[in-house]
Design a protein around this motif. Structure first.
Motif, PDB file in Angstrom:
ATOM      1  N   ASN A  76       0.835  -1.214   0.000  1.00  0.00           N
ATOM      2  CA  ASN A  76       0.000   0.000   0.000  1.00  0.00           C
ATOM      3  C   ASN A  76       0.862   1.252   0.000  1.00  0.00           C
ATOM      4  OD1 ASN A  76      -2.329  -1.509  -0.014  1.00  0.00           O
ATOM      5  ND2 ASN A  76      -2.770  -1.240   2.155  1.00  0.00           N
ATOM      6  N   ILE A  77       1.894   1.251   0.797  1.00  0.00           N
ATOM      7  CA  ILE A  77       2.789   2.412   0.857  1.00  0.00           C
ATOM      8  C   ILE A  77       3.476   2.611  -0.493  1.00  0.00           C
ATOM      9  CG2 ILE A  77       4.910   3.295   1.906  1.00  0.00           C
ATOM     10  CD1 ILE A  77       3.940   1.954   4.536  1.00  0.00           C
ATOM     11  N   ARG A  78       3.871   1.517  -1.130  1.00  0.00           N
ATOM     12  CA  ARG A  78       4.514   1.604  -2.453  1.00  0.00           C
ATOM     13  C   ARG A  78       3.567   2.234  -3.472  1.00  0.00           C
ATOM     14  NH1 ARG A  78       4.293  -1.805  -6.688  1.00  0.00           N
ATOM     15  NH2 ARG A  78       3.335  -3.418  -5.429  1.00  0.00           N
ATOM     16  N   ARG A  79       2.263   1.966  -3.334  1.00  0.00           N
ATOM     17  CA  ARG A  79       1.260   2.533  -4.239  1.00  0.00           C
ATOM     18  C   ARG A  79       0.793   3.926  -3.799  1.00  0.00           C
ATOM     19  NH1 ARG A  79      -0.844  -2.839  -3.776  1.00  0.00           N
ATOM     20  NH2 ARG A  79      -2.438  -2.034  -2.376  1.00  0.00           N
ATOM     21  N   GLN A  80       1.484   4.491  -2.807  1.00  0.00           N
ATOM     22  CA  GLN A  80       1.160   5.819  -2.273  1.00  0.00           C
ATOM     23  C   GLN A  80      -0.209   5.859  -1.593  1.00  0.00           C
ATOM     24  OE1 GLN A  80       3.415   8.441  -2.313  1.00  0.00           O
ATOM     25  NE2 GLN A  80       4.786   6.861  -3.075  1.00  0.00           N
ATOM     26  N   PHE A  83      -2.784   6.783   4.160  1.00  0.00           N
ATOM     27  CA  PHE A  83      -3.816   6.903   5.185  1.00  0.00           C
ATOM     28  C   PHE A  83      -5.122   6.316   4.677  1.00  0.00           C
ATOM     29  CE2 PHE A  83      -0.845  10.426   6.186  1.00  0.00           C
ATOM     30  CZ  PHE A  83      -0.357   9.886   7.354  1.00  0.00           C
ATOM     31  N   VAL A  84      -5.142   4.988   4.594  1.00  0.00           N
ATOM     32  CA  VAL A  84      -6.316   4.252   4.143  1.00  0.00           C
ATOM     33  C   VAL A  84      -6.686   3.224   5.208  1.00  0.00           C
ATOM     34  CG1 VAL A  84      -5.877   4.601   1.666  1.00  0.00           C
ATOM     35  CG2 VAL A  84      -4.928   2.606   2.827  1.00  0.00           C
ATOM     36  N   GLU A  85      -7.917   2.809   5.189  1.00  0.00           N
ATOM     37  CA  GLU A  85      -8.423   1.866   6.190  1.00  0.00           C
ATOM     38  C   GLU A  85      -7.659   0.536   6.162  1.00  0.00           C
ATOM     39  OE1 GLU A  85     -10.349   0.759   9.416  1.00  0.00           O
ATOM     40  OE2 GLU A  85     -10.681   2.725   8.496  1.00  0.00           O
ATOM     41  N   GLY A  86      -7.197   0.128   4.977  1.00  0.00           N
ATOM     42  CA  GLY A  86      -6.448  -1.125   4.869  1.00  0.00           C
ATOM     43  C   GLY A  86      -5.173  -1.115   5.695  1.00  0.00           C
ATOM     44  N   ASN A  87      -4.507   0.024   5.759  1.00  0.00           N
ATOM     45  CA  ASN A  87      -3.280   0.109   6.562  1.00  0.00           C
ATOM     46  C   ASN A  87      -3.591   0.030   8.052  1.00  0.00           C
ATOM     47  OD1 ASN A  87      -1.871   0.304   4.219  1.00  0.00           O
ATOM     48  ND2 ASN A  87      -1.461   2.490   4.375  1.00  0.00           N
ATOM     49  N   VAL A  88      -4.707   0.604   8.443  1.00  0.00           N
ATOM     50  CA  VAL A  88      -5.129   0.513   9.846  1.00  0.00           C
ATOM     51  C   VAL A  88      -5.377  -0.955  10.199  1.00  0.00           C
ATOM     52  CG1 VAL A  88      -6.932   1.140  11.502  1.00  0.00           C
ATOM     53  CG2 VAL A  88      -6.099   2.841   9.856  1.00  0.00           C
ATOM     54  N   THR A  89      -6.037  -1.674   9.297  1.00  0.00           N
ATOM     55  CA  THR A  89      -6.305  -3.093   9.516  1.00  0.00           C
ATOM     56  C   THR A  89      -5.003  -3.889   9.623  1.00  0.00           C
ATOM     57  OG1 THR A  89      -8.376  -2.892   8.298  1.00  0.00           O
ATOM     58  CG2 THR A  89      -7.492  -5.111   8.558  1.00  0.00           C
ATOM     59  N   CYS A  90      -4.050  -3.575   8.752  1.00  0.00           N
ATOM     60  CA  CYS A  90      -2.756  -4.274   8.792  1.00  0.00           C
ATOM     61  C   CYS A  90      -2.028  -4.018  10.109  1.00  0.00           C
ATOM     62  CB  CYS A  90      -1.886  -3.839   7.623  1.00  0.00           C
ATOM     63  SG  CYS A  90      -2.437  -4.471   6.033  1.00  0.00           S
ATOM     64  N   LEU A  91      -1.989  -2.765  10.535  1.00  0.00           N
ATOM     65  CA  LEU A  91      -1.313  -2.435  11.794  1.00  0.00           C
ATOM     66  C   LEU A  91      -2.006  -3.099  12.980  1.00  0.00           C
ATOM     67  CD1 LEU A  91      -0.505   1.312  11.145  1.00  0.00           C
ATOM     68  CD2 LEU A  91       1.141  -0.544  11.394  1.00  0.00           C
ATOM     69  N   ARG A  92      -3.332  -3.138  12.939  1.00  0.00           N
ATOM     70  CA  ARG A  92      -4.084  -3.799  14.008  1.00  0.00           C
ATOM     71  C   ARG A  92      -3.729  -5.283  14.052  1.00  0.00           C
ATOM     72  NH1 ARG A  92      -9.008  -2.514  12.548  1.00  0.00           N
ATOM     73  NH2 ARG A  92      -9.171  -0.734  13.943  1.00  0.00           N
ATOM     74  N   VAL A 135      -2.994   6.370  15.523  1.00  0.00           N
ATOM     75  CA  VAL A 135      -2.632   7.574  14.771  1.00  0.00           C
ATOM     76  C   VAL A 135      -3.123   7.449  13.331  1.00  0.00           C
ATOM     77  CG1 VAL A 135      -0.675   8.887  13.849  1.00  0.00           C
ATOM     78  CG2 VAL A 135      -0.681   8.167  16.248  1.00  0.00           C
ATOM     79  N   PHE A 136      -2.884   6.298  12.720  1.00  0.00           N
ATOM     80  CA  PHE A 136      -3.338   6.087  11.341  1.00  0.00           C
ATOM     81  C   PHE A 136      -4.863   6.154  11.256  1.00  0.00           C
ATOM     82  CE2 PHE A 136       0.820   5.170  10.011  1.00  0.00           C
ATOM     83  CZ  PHE A 136       0.842   4.968   8.634  1.00  0.00           C
ATOM     84  N   GLU A 137      -5.537   5.597  12.248  1.00  0.00           N
ATOM     85  CA  GLU A 137      -6.996   5.605  12.257  1.00  0.00           C
ATOM     86  C   GLU A 137      -7.530   7.030  12.293  1.00  0.00           C
ATOM     87  OE1 GLU A 137      -9.880   2.277  14.066  1.00  0.00           O
ATOM     88  OE2 GLU A 137      -8.655   3.341  15.540  1.00  0.00           O
ATOM     89  N   LEU A 138      -6.930   7.872  13.131  1.00  0.00           N
ATOM     90  CA  LEU A 138      -7.336   9.282  13.183  1.00  0.00           C
ATOM     91  C   LEU A 138      -7.008  10.005  11.884  1.00  0.00           C
ATOM     92  CD1 LEU A 138      -6.304  10.213  16.834  1.00  0.00           C
ATOM     93  CD2 LEU A 138      -8.622   9.986  15.920  1.00  0.00           C
TER      94      LEU A 138
END
Length: 150
Positions: A76-80, A83-92, A135-138
């Motif tokens: 996701n980061i590579r695709r720029q 701050f998307v919900e998918g990254n929040v899910t991954c971190l969780r 932080v990402f969620e906010l």
């Protein structure tokens, strides 16, 4: 001419290390019996190869889940897509994997005190990831609010 370290280099390094860890997780199940027998031989304590095998196999499974989510996050980061919900899910998910490792090694801690250090480290990393997830969620919420504002 000197090359400067750029964010793209850092991302490449992270993705490369993720692949290396993934390969290590694939190889680990084949090495676990050898490692536990060696540990029992050199520890000078009561043998715990069976318990250690169970702990390491369970940890390997949790590691696969964590590395899969880490790979998704890095993609996701590579695709720029930051701050998307998918990254929040991954971190969780990765944080819960850290807590899972902590629970697994807590059990081992009753037989080997060194396991408490791994438990502490896993809980610490899990907490850091929970804060990062918050932080990402906010940031995702703020981005969504900004998208709706004209």
């Amino acid at each position: 001419m000197t090359k400067q370290w750029k964010p793209s280099h850092s991302l490449f390094l992270s993705r490369t290390l993720t692949v290396v860890v993934f390969i290590g997780l694939i190889a680990l199940p084949f090495c676990i019996p050898i490692m536990t027998e060696w540990y029992d031989a050199v520890s000078g304590q009561a043998p715990i190869a069976t318990l250690l095998n169970i702990v390491l196999y369970c940890s390997d499974a949790v590691g696969f889940v964590a590395i899969w989510h880490l790979n998704r996050l890095l993609n996701n980061i590579r695709r720029q897509e930051i701050f998307v919900e998918g990254n929040v899910t991954c971190l969780r998910a990765i944080s819960w994997c850290c807590f899972g490792i902590a629970m697994i090694f807590t059990v081992l801690g009753f037989w080997r005190s060194l396991a408490w250090m791994i438990t502490f480290a896993a809980v610490f990393f899990g907490l850091i990831l929970r804060v990062l997830k918050n932080v990402f969620e906010l940031a995702v919420e703020m981005r969504q609010e900004n998208d709706y504002t004209i």
